[in-house]
Write a protein that holds these residues in place. Sequence first.
Motif, short mmCIF file in Angstrom:
data_model
loop_
_atom_site.label_atom_id
_atom_site.label_comp_id
_atom_site.label_asym_id
_atom_site.label_seq_id
_atom_site.Cartn_x
_atom_site.Cartn_y
_atom_site.Cartn_z
N VAL A 79 3.38 -1.34 8.55
CA VAL A 79 2.90 -2.57 8.25
C VAL A 79 2.20 -2.70 9.45
CG1 VAL A 79 3.64 -4.68 7.62
CG2 VAL A 79 4.51 -2.39 5.72
N ARG A 80 0.91 -3.18 9.04
CA ARG A 80 0.05 -3.52 11.04
C ARG A 80 -0.12 -5.36 10.16
NH1 ARG A 80 0.51 -0.01 15.43
NH2 ARG A 80 1.39 1.36 14.36
N HIS A 81 -1.01 -5.60 10.77
CA HIS A 81 -1.66 -6.95 10.25
C HIS A 81 -3.21 -6.15 10.02
CE1 HIS A 81 -4.66 -10.81 11.64
NE2 HIS A 81 -3.13 -11.55 10.94
N ARG A 82 -3.77 -7.15 9.61
CA ARG A 82 -5.19 -6.41 9.36
C ARG A 82 -6.63 -6.94 10.79
NH1 ARG A 82 -6.65 -4.89 4.70
NH2 ARG A 82 -5.54 -5.72 2.79
N SER A 83 -5.51 -7.59 11.42
CA SER A 83 -6.19 -7.40 12.88
C SER A 83 -6.87 -5.81 13.33
CB SER A 83 -6.41 -8.77 13.73
OG SER A 83 -5.08 -8.35 14.58
N GLN A 84 -6.03 -4.92 12.83
CA GLN A 84 -5.28 -3.73 13.71
C GLN A 84 -6.11 -3.05 12.68
OE1 GLN A 84 -1.87 -3.37 14.53
NE2 GLN A 84 -1.19 -4.36 16.40
N LEU A 85 -6.52 -2.69 11.57
CA LEU A 85 -7.55 -2.30 10.80
C LEU A 85 -8.99 -1.54 11.17
CD1 LEU A 85 -7.61 -1.63 7.38
CD2 LEU A 85 -8.62 -2.77 7.07
N ALA A 86 -8.77 -0.34 11.26
CA ALA A 86 -9.80 0.41 12.01
C ALA A 86 -11.24 1.45 10.82
CB ALA A 86 -9.01 1.91 12.30
N ARG A 87 -9.74 1.94 9.70
CA ARG A 87 -10.70 1.73 8.20
C ARG A 87 -10.21 2.02 6.93
NH1 ARG A 87 -11.27 7.29 6.62
NH2 ARG A 87 -9.67 8.92 7.96
N GLU A 88 -11.24 1.88 6.28
CA GLU A 88 -10.02 1.86 4.55
C GLU A 88 -11.40 3.25 4.21
OE1 GLU A 88 -8.41 -1.54 2.53
OE2 GLU A 88 -10.12 -2.23 3.85
N SER A 89 -10.89 4.16 3.28
CA SER A 89 -11.37 5.23 3.04
C SER A 89 -10.37 5.29 1.18
CB SER A 89 -11.76 6.42 3.51
OG SER A 89 -11.06 6.55 4.16
N ASN A 90 -10.95 5.57 0.14
CA ASN A 90 -10.62 6.09 -1.17
C ASN A 90 -9.40 5.29 -1.21
OD1 ASN A 90 -12.60 8.63 -1.05
ND2 ASN A 90 -11.29 9.61 0.02
N GLY A 91 -9.18 4.35 -1.01
CA GLY A 91 -8.40 3.34 -1.20
C GLY A 91 -7.02 3.46 -0.51
N HIS A 92 -7.32 4.07 1.09
CA HIS A 92 -6.23 3.91 2.05
C HIS A 92 -6.71 3.61 2.76
CE1 HIS A 92 -4.02 7.53 -1.08
NE2 HIS A 92 -5.01 8.21 -0.81
N SER A 93 -6.42 2.80 3.69
CA SER A 93 -5.97 2.18 5.54
C SER A 93 -5.54 2.57 6.38
CB SER A 93 -5.95 0.44 4.71
OG SER A 93 -5.61 -0.04 4.09
N TYR A 94 -6.07 2.53 7.13
CA TYR A 94 -5.97 3.46 8.45
C TYR A 94 -5.67 2.71 9.85
CZ TYR A 94 -6.07 7.56 5.79
OH TYR A 94 -6.34 8.59 4.99
N CYS A 95 -4.71 2.26 10.67
CA CYS A 95 -4.65 1.84 11.34
C CYS A 95 -5.60 1.85 12.51
CB CYS A 95 -3.66 1.56 12.28
SG CYS A 95 -2.61 2.67 12.89
N ILE A 96 -5.80 0.92 14.20
CA ILE A 96 -6.24 1.58 14.92
C ILE A 96 -5.84 2.72 16.08
CG2 ILE A 96 -7.93 0.54 17.28
CD1 ILE A 96 -7.24 -1.95 15.97
N GLU A 97 -4.48 2.77 15.88
CA GLU A 97 -3.50 3.74 16.83
C GLU A 97 -3.97 4.90 15.90
OE1 GLU A 97 0.00 2.27 17.20
OE2 GLU A 97 -0.43 0.24 18.16
N CYS A 98 -3.92 5.49 14.83
CA CYS A 98 -4.49 6.62 14.48
C CYS A 98 -5.41 7.08 14.12
CB CYS A 98 -3.66 6.77 12.53
SG CYS A 98 -1.76 6.10 13.04
N GLU A 99 -6.80 6.13 14.75
CA GLU A 99 -8.05 6.21 14.36
C GLU A 99 -8.54 6.38 16.09
OE1 GLU A 99 -10.32 7.32 11.73
OE2 GLU A 99 -8.40 6.90 10.84
N GLY A 100 -7.86 6.01 16.71
CA GLY A 100 -7.88 5.94 17.71
C GLY A 100 -8.13 7.52 18.35
#
Length: 100
Positions: A79-100
Amino acid sequence: MATDYDEVRSDVKESQDRSLEALQSANAPDARSVIKELDEADALDEGLTPGGEIVAEELIVQVIPQAADEFTCYSCFLVRHRSQLARESNGHSYCIECEG
């Protein structure tokens, strides 16, 4: 005279034979008795914590629902804060660390 280096030396062969004989004549425990001992040990370990302390009380955990400004990363499931949201696709959210 040629020497066969792959052939086992006689002194090594004798010590191997003695070791095998000693193992075969040793009083090995029956497989069923070993399994029974392991099951008994597991039964005793059920009430223990990793430190070996017996816990006789229930643990109460307060679950806090996800806030409106939080999201759960679909990759790492944290569970992350919205400020760490990297992208949303197909209804799924991904954080900055996983997209980094």
